[in-house]
Every structure is written in C-alpha cells, then in structure tokens.
Design an enzyme around this catalytic site. Sequence first.
Site, PDB file in Angstrom:
ATOM      1  N   GLY A 309       0.795  -1.207   0.000  1.00 42.20           N
ATOM      2  CA  GLY A 309       0.000   0.000   0.000  1.00 42.20           C
ATOM      3  C   GLY A 309       0.837   1.270   0.000  1.00 42.20           C
ATOM      4  N   SER A 310       0.365   2.269   0.734  1.00 43.78           N
ATOM      5  CA  SER A 310       0.971   3.602   0.667  1.00 43.78           C
ATOM      6  C   SER A 310       2.363   3.685   1.283  1.00 43.78           C
ATOM      7  CB  SER A 310       0.051   4.621   1.341  1.00 43.78           C
ATOM      8  OG  SER A 310      -1.143   4.764   0.607  1.00 43.78           O
ATOM      9  N   THR A 311       2.814   2.653   1.988  1.00 48.08           N
ATOM     10  CA  THR A 311       4.207   2.689   2.462  1.00 48.08           C
ATOM     11  C   THR A 311       5.156   2.749   1.268  1.00 48.08           C
ATOM     12  OG1 THR A 311       4.273   0.265   2.582  1.00 48.08           O
ATOM     13  CG2 THR A 311       3.723   1.447   4.605  1.00 48.08           C
ATOM     14  N   PHE A 312       4.701   2.252   0.105  1.00 44.54           N
ATOM     15  CA  PHE A 312       5.525   2.285  -1.100  1.00 44.54           C
ATOM     16  C   PHE A 312       5.711   3.717  -1.619  1.00 44.54           C
ATOM     17  CE2 PHE A 312       6.806  -1.843  -1.750  1.00 44.54           C
ATOM     18  CZ  PHE A 312       7.247  -2.112  -3.042  1.00 44.54           C
ATOM     19  N   LYS A 313       4.856   4.623  -1.168  1.00 42.74           N
ATOM     20  CA  LYS A 313       5.005   6.019  -1.591  1.00 42.74           C
ATOM     21  C   LYS A 313       6.312   6.620  -1.071  1.00 42.74           C
ATOM     22  CE  LYS A 313       0.032   6.696  -1.916  1.00 42.74           C
ATOM     23  NZ  LYS A 313      -1.190   7.178  -1.256  1.00 42.74           N
TER      24      LYS A 313
END
Length: 587
Positions: A309-313
């Site tokens: 999820g958004s941790t990849f941002k």
Amino acid sequence: MSFLSRIMVLKSKAHFNTGAGGRLPGAPDPMIFEGTRKATGGQARNRIAIMIGAFTVVYCIIGGRLVQYGMTAPQTVASIMRADNTVASRPDILDRNGEILATDVRTVSLFAEPHKIVDPDEAVELLSTVLPDIDTKDIYRKLTHKSHFQWLRRQLTPKQQSEILALGIPGIGFRPAKRRFYPSGPVAAHLVGYVNIDNRGVAGMERYLDMQGLADLAELGMTTANAKLEPVKLSVDLRVQNIVHDVLVTGMTSYKAIGAGAVVLDANTGEVLALGSMPDFDPNNPADTIDRATKSDMNRVSGGLFEMGSTFKAFTSAMALDSGKVSMNDTFDARRPLYIGGFTIHDFHATRRVLSVTDVFVHSSNIGSAKMADVVGIEGHKEFLTRLGLLTRLDTELPEVASPSQPKVWKKITSMTVAFGHGVSTTPLQTAMAAAALMNGGKLIQPSFLPRTVEEADENAVMVLKPQTVENMRTLFRANVVDGSGRRADTPGLLVGGKTGTAEKVVHGRYSNSVRFNAFLAAFPINDPKYVVMVVIDEPKVAHPGCGVTAGCNAGLMAGEIIRRSAALLGIKPRFGADGTALLESY
C-alpha cells in the site's frame, strides 16, 4: 489260664499248621516272592535313571542357552541407528544479552523389544496406568510386531520413567534422549523456530543451524552428549522481542484481525532486534499448537507476500528525488482523478488542489505519487526498486524468506499503480530493509539475525541513494508524523518519523475497499535514525475508539507503542527542550 500259658498254646498250634517246610497252607512260595521283589526294584531304578537323565539334558540346554546369550553381542536395530544419534545435542541459542532462547534438556524415550514381551495384553494394561493417553491399539500392535525394536513414547518425564520402571515389564526399556526447550515459549517462535522429534531443526534459526553443518555433524556422531557445542548468539534482544509479541497479541485481539507482524531493525547494521508474527505457536509443543487452518507456523514478516500500500510512496518519493527530475520545490496537480488505460486513479483523502512534494507525502496522494513515477519512467522505476532490493529475494539467515512478485510486463499504468503500492508484493522484512536505506545515509544492508558491527555491515553495504535524498526523506517522514496520518505513532521526545499504508486486498479477482492490509513504517530518532520499525496487521475488522480501521488507527498505534516501550532498552533517550516540553522539530 495264665497269659504265658496261652502264648505257648498258640505257638504250638502255629507250628502244627505250617506243615512241611514251616509254610502255612495256601501261602506264597518265598522264592517266588523274592524274584518278584527283585524285578520291581529294577524297574524303579530304571525310571529314576531316566528321570535324572532327562533333568540333566534340560538343565544342560538351559545352561547352554544362558552361555549363548551371554556371549552374543547386543543386536543392532536399524530403526534406532547408532545409540549416539538418540542423544544428539544442539548448541544453546542465546539473545544478544546472553538470555537463553533455546537449550537441550536430558530426557528418556520408551521402547519395546516385542520378541521379549511375555504378555502383550498385560503390558498394555500396565503402561496405560502410567500413560493414560496412549493409543492402546497402537501399543498392542507394536508389542506384537515381528520386529525386535519399537518406539512406544518419546521424551518421558522423570516421574513417568520411574513409575514405568516400577511396573517391571519384561522387554520394556529406555533410551537416553534430548529434548529441545524454549523458555520463552511462543514469544520468539517464528524467529528461533523449532525441532522435530529427533532434535533436528525444522524452521527458523534452528533450521539455519542444521543448514550450516550441524545436521552433518550429527550424522557423523559428533554431537553426542559429551560434545561441547559453543552457544549461538543472535542479534535479537529478548526484552524488545517480548514487547513486540505483547503488542501484536493485543492488537490482533483488539482489532479482530486474521494476522499481524512486526520487525525492529537496526538501521546502521541491519541487525534484527525483534521479529514477531501472529498467529503463533508454542515451539515446545508444535504438533499440538500449530493451527493449519490459520497457518500459524507461517512467518508473515519474512515469508508472507503482501501489497504494502501507501508505504511504497516512501520509495516513490525517494526515487523521484534521487533521480534529479523532481525537487522538494516541485508541485503536482491533484485537483482531478487520473484516467489511463480504462482505469481511474483517485485520492482516498482528496484535497482537490495542487500539492507540493511534502503535501503528496503527508496527504498520501495516489495521484501525486503516480505522476512522480510517470516523471521517472517505467525503466527508471524498475531499476530503482531493484536497486533497493524490493524486486529480488533478500539474503538473510532465516530460511523462511519469500521472493517478491511483480507484473511480467510493466506498462505505464503498472508503474503508476506500483507507485502507491498496488501491483508489487514484498515481505514486511524486505520493506523494512529498503526503508533503512532511506534513513541510514543511503546504504542498502541485508538484514541479519546474527550480531554484526557497523564496520562489518559496511563491508557488504551498497550505496543506493544520494545523501541529499536521505535528508529529504527524513524530513518527509517526520512531517507525516507531525501533520499527517502517522501522528498516532508519535512519542514525546523520541522524534518518530513514519509512513502509513492502507492497502485494499484482492478478493475474487478485484480490489475490495472493505478488506484491508494495513502497515506502518517508522524510524526513530529521525534526526539520526538508529532503528526502523515495521508493523503490519491483516484484515482488521474493529475500529479503534474515535478512529477508523485505516493504518494510522491500528498499525500506527501499535508501532508507537513498540517505540515508546522499547526506546530506553535500545539506548534512545527522549529529547526535551529547556521548558521541559518534548522537541517536535525534525532536527
């Protein structure tokens, strides 16, 4: 007539009646009687001689068999191999402070020699008085087997051994053995692993030891009870491990999730200080505590693949800044959704305005992240994730490590969705390793479960980021905790930085907005990050009071709790200003 006179008369009559030869009429001939007596005596002597001979033969046979048994070497039974193998030792496993995580304890195992069992029924009945849970049909089958050796029960307690000895059952014996004991029980189960009934490593660091040659030494008989094996010290801190386990148990129960996991990583050495996965099991009794339905023996942190999820941002922002094509002063238009290839990309918390790089990170904008990836390009995106080790299997001691998955063909839409965590699946440990490179100065260090100094880590470290990129990422991480979705992970004085990730899971081939995999990626103290903490929680169903079921409301809270309770143990002191208030600035 006197008494004497009467006797004289009787004697004279008797003499008269005997007739010739002094023998009464009709009496047997004395010569015939004597012959008969001699014949009968001869037969009796013959019978006695035969009986003596028979007894002599029987006793000779018994004596001969006893001599034979005494001179015959003990039988070697293939099913037990060498006697040394039944007492094969394993080295103690210690944490970094010398606390025992795994050790051997002496025990015995019960066996039978079926050919020496006199009464199998009675033997089964007697054994069941000491071991009431035994399978009587199975034990009877073993006691009546044609083999010369059968295991009946492994790893008896001293009390059980004593009670069975008192039964005095012929053909029943004991073999010395080793039993692996884990003082902490489930606390470090996935990390330390466990052994099988023969004391051989099955999972975790126990299996790693066998893979390093311990199993070969056991086969050669070099791990007997007398062998002195040096303890193996791990990088794990049992104190921090206990905190992680407690937080995971509480979080999984509170949020009614199907799974959870966490890892605490030294950002500068790659040492794993703690690793936990839920649901778990008791390594002292794995057969009865491993739940196949929930896959409780699966290490979700190193062996589970998830879209993060958004941790990849965090990696998307780092990629854009490190490429030189994006600076902290650049902006991205997030006023309208993106339409590409029949797909629509929109923001979960839409701001509908132009966002700076910091705003994209703090507001977790899918649109802004997708546009960053588009600026870098497909090949640059793949190259960067590969450089950070997110597309290849990580190299560490723990055997249970999964290889990440990615699309076979990368298109523009692929790159854009991967930018916000959809399309690529990695392990939480792998994600934490890549995040450490964003914090420690740009060095990619493979995680280790064995102690390692900074100098040793630097020997194999690979520089993957520019120093300025690292400085910018520290700023973004802290900003997200101060003003963004990570604020519930903040701990006064510890300068925590982090990034949330709320990923929709694929259900029946489609992303579901009601089934989530939540994660929180943290580092502290952010001015000079020493530790990275990664927490994941799978399918939380209950919202935190006054909050929701997104990552900041569960995974973020859990990460903050781990940091708050373990910071002092890790040597991190809170920072406070002159007025006694906690410092909130990044540096």
